[in-house]
Design a protein around this motif. Structure first.
Motif, PDB file in Angstrom:
ATOM      1  N   UNK A  14      27.430 -26.408  -9.075  1.00  9.84           N
ATOM      2  CA  UNK A  14      27.987 -26.663  -7.735  1.00  9.84           C
ATOM      3  C   UNK A  14      27.076 -26.152  -6.622  1.00  9.84           C
ATOM      4  N   UNK A  15      26.586 -24.936  -6.778  1.00  2.00           N
ATOM      5  CA  UNK A  15      25.769 -24.332  -5.712  1.00  2.00           C
ATOM      6  C   UNK A  15      24.389 -24.985  -5.608  1.00  2.00           C
ATOM      7  N   UNK A  16      23.816 -25.378  -6.733  1.00  3.51           N
ATOM      8  CA  UNK A  16      22.523 -26.089  -6.701  1.00  3.51           C
ATOM      9  C   UNK A  16      22.694 -27.428  -5.976  1.00  3.51           C
ATOM     10  N   UNK A  17      23.812 -28.108  -6.260  1.00  5.38           N
ATOM     11  CA  UNK A  17      24.115 -29.389  -5.592  1.00  5.38           C
ATOM     12  C   UNK A  17      24.150 -29.233  -4.076  1.00  5.38           C
ATOM     13  N   UNK A  18      24.639 -28.083  -3.612  1.00 14.42           N
ATOM     14  CA  UNK A  18      24.783 -27.870  -2.169  1.00 14.42           C
ATOM     15  C   UNK A  18      23.442 -27.598  -1.479  1.00 14.42           C
ATOM     16  N   UNK A  19      22.375 -27.471  -2.296  1.00 11.40           N
ATOM     17  CA  UNK A  19      21.010 -27.303  -1.761  1.00 11.40           C
ATOM     18  C   UNK A  19      20.758 -25.977  -1.048  1.00 11.40           C
ATOM     19  N   UNK A  20      21.595 -24.986  -1.299  1.00  3.98           N
ATOM     20  CA  UNK A  20      21.455 -23.713  -0.590  1.00  3.98           C
ATOM     21  C   UNK A  20      20.816 -22.611  -1.434  1.00  3.98           C
ATOM     22  N   UNK A  21      20.499 -22.921  -2.674  1.00  3.02           N
ATOM     23  CA  UNK A  21      20.050 -21.866  -3.581  1.00  3.02           C
ATOM     24  C   UNK A  21      18.534 -21.707  -3.532  1.00  3.02           C
ATOM     25  N   UNK A  22      18.080 -20.521  -3.109  1.00  2.16           N
ATOM     26  CA  UNK A  22      16.634 -20.250  -3.029  1.00  2.16           C
ATOM     27  C   UNK A  22      16.109 -19.538  -4.268  1.00  2.16           C
ATOM     28  N   UNK A  23      16.972 -18.661  -4.848  1.00  4.83           N
ATOM     29  CA  UNK A  23      16.531 -17.851  -5.981  1.00  4.83           C
ATOM     30  C   UNK A  23      17.663 -17.678  -7.001  1.00  4.83           C
ATOM     31  N   UNK A  24      17.295 -17.746  -8.278  1.00  2.00           N
ATOM     32  CA  UNK A  24      18.240 -17.503  -9.371  1.00  2.00           C
ATOM     33  C   UNK A  24      17.631 -16.488 -10.321  1.00  2.00           C
ATOM     34  N   UNK A  25      18.431 -15.492 -10.714  1.00  2.00           N
ATOM     35  CA  UNK A  25      17.969 -14.492 -11.684  1.00  2.00           C
ATOM     36  C   UNK A  25      18.439 -14.908 -13.077  1.00  2.00           C
ATOM     37  N   UNK A  79      34.939 -18.707  -7.530  1.00  2.00           N
ATOM     38  CA  UNK A  79      33.639 -18.019  -7.571  1.00  2.00           C
ATOM     39  C   UNK A  79      32.669 -18.684  -6.601  1.00  2.00           C
ATOM     40  N   UNK A  80      32.610 -20.004  -6.634  1.00  9.73           N
ATOM     41  CA  UNK A  80      31.711 -20.755  -5.732  1.00  9.73           C
ATOM     42  C   UNK A  80      32.101 -20.524  -4.276  1.00  9.73           C
ATOM     43  N   UNK A  81      33.404 -20.540  -3.995  1.00  5.03           N
ATOM     44  CA  UNK A  81      33.884 -20.369  -2.615  1.00  5.03           C
ATOM     45  C   UNK A  81      33.411 -19.042  -2.015  1.00  5.03           C
ATOM     46  N   UNK A  82      33.639 -17.948  -2.743  1.00  4.79           N
ATOM     47  CA  UNK A  82      33.269 -16.633  -2.196  1.00  4.79           C
ATOM     48  C   UNK A  82      31.760 -16.372  -2.262  1.00  4.79           C
ATOM     49  N   UNK A  83      31.116 -16.896  -3.296  1.00  4.81           N
ATOM     50  CA  UNK A  83      29.657 -16.752  -3.392  1.00  4.81           C
ATOM     51  C   UNK A  83      28.982 -17.440  -2.212  1.00  4.81           C
ATOM     52  N   UNK A  84      29.520 -18.602  -1.852  1.00  9.19           N
ATOM     53  CA  UNK A  84      28.957 -19.373  -0.731  1.00  9.19           C
ATOM     54  C   UNK A  84      29.104 -18.604   0.587  1.00  9.19           C
TER      55      UNK A  84
END
Length: 337
Positions: free
Chosen positions: A210-221, A156-161
């Motif tokens: 995982x995605x928050x750790x990567x510092x790429x997340x601007x918005x979460x619903x 999920x993380x791989x494709x979401x990224x």
């Protein structure tokens, strides 16, 4: 400042200076709009999207009427959840489930093409990707609609990224959804109360961690799901324990939290407008979404209700200031790219 925290739907495919949405953008410096292709109550009736040319003109006018950066958002996940459809002249994007069977290079090419299409259309915010895990085959709203990349959080993380990077390359904000996980639910929050207390597990937080750790997340619903494991009283959208204590403090998330549509029956059937906006803002939500698909919310009334709650102390001015700062940071970040 209240207006900056609102993202709303409106019923026109063409606008001018006399349109109601234009007055609202100017009066309140609205934070954003959400576009739909059809009306929820009448699928044969066009709402905001009918062709690439029409959409370009609409988004261009929306930007021209706004003095502040405006989020022009859409649900364009691919597969069954796509507002830019081939029937209107847009290119097709496969569902998350289909993408998960492809090689990384193929997935990149597909998502790059979709991001380019969104950019050309004037969209700068996509409510995607879905990072819910496909853990429940009986789930109709995620699993049934092929909106998940699978049950393995690494996949999920791989494709979401890949999806997020494609959007980022075209200066489009991505929005992870639906926190803290909708994949184990048995019902649809559009239609009524959704309780995931017995089906949810902490594994559903892994993609966010995982995605928050990567510092790429601007918005979460945040989702309209009730989970007594996390909060014995409120669903996630209205929960301080979920949005502030878990997402911000425990997981270290510093970006924007946007609510799922506050007109969904899961919320609107149980809480008044006053309760919904007060609880959502106090829980840590920065942007309130009113899609005006499932019901019609008067925006003037919405602003007045929030203002009254600030004046009587039910919502602190600091909460509103904090959200406005985050929204400003979001747009500054985009300018730097």
């Amino acid at each position: 400042m209240i207006g900056r925290m609102l993202l709303v739907g409106f019923p026109n495919e063409n606008i001018n200076e006399n349109s109601e949405i234009v007055r609202q953008i100017k009066s309140y410096e609205l934070g954003g709009v959400i576009l739909f292709d059809r009306f929820y109550s009448d699928r044969n009736k066009t709402k905001n999207i009918s062709s690439p040319k029409q959409l370009q003109e609409l988004t261009s006018k929306l930007k021209s009427f706004s003095t502040k950066p405006l989020l022009i958002s859409v649900d364009q996940e691919g597969g069954k959840v796509a507002r830019l459809k081939p029937a209107y002249g847009f290119s097709v994007t496969p569902s998350a489930k289909q993408i998960s069977t492809l090689h990384v290079k193929e997935a990149k090419a597909i998502y790059n093409a979709q991001a380019q299409m969104l950019k050309e259309s004037g969209i700068n915010c996509d409510f995607a990707p879905v990072v819910d895990l496909a853990v429940n085959p009986k789930n109709i709203v995620i699993y049934g609609l092929e909106r998940s990349y699978g049950s393995d959080s690494k996949e999920v993380v791989k494709y979401a990224k890949i999806f997020m990077d494609s959007l980022d390359s075209e200066s489009i904000f991505s929005v992870l959804k639906h926190f803290p996980g909708h994949g184990s639910s048995l019902s649809d929050s559009h239609k009524g109360f959704v309780d995931i207390s017995d089906t949810w597990s902490e594994i559903e937080l892994e993609p966010y961690i995982e995605l928050i750790k990567s510092n790429d997340v601007s918005m979460i619903m945040t989702a309209h799901v009730f989970n007594s494991q996390l909060d014995s009283k409120y669903p996630a959208t209205l929960s301080y324990k979920v949005n502030t204590e878990l997402l911000r403090e425990k997981l270290g998330y510093k970006g924007i939290i946007i609510s799922d549509d506050l007109q969904m029956n899961a919320i609107s059937e149980h809480y008044s407008l006053e309760e919904r906006v007060t609880l959502a803002i106090n829980s840590g939500v920065d942007i309130l979404l009113f899609g005006n698909q499932l019901a019609i919310q008067d925006i003037d009334e919405l602003v007045e209700v929030i203002l009254a709650q600030i004046k009587n102390g039910a919502i602190s001015q600091k909460r509103v200031s904090d959200s406005n700062k985050r929204i400003e940071e979001l747009h500054k970040k985009r300018k730097k790219l």
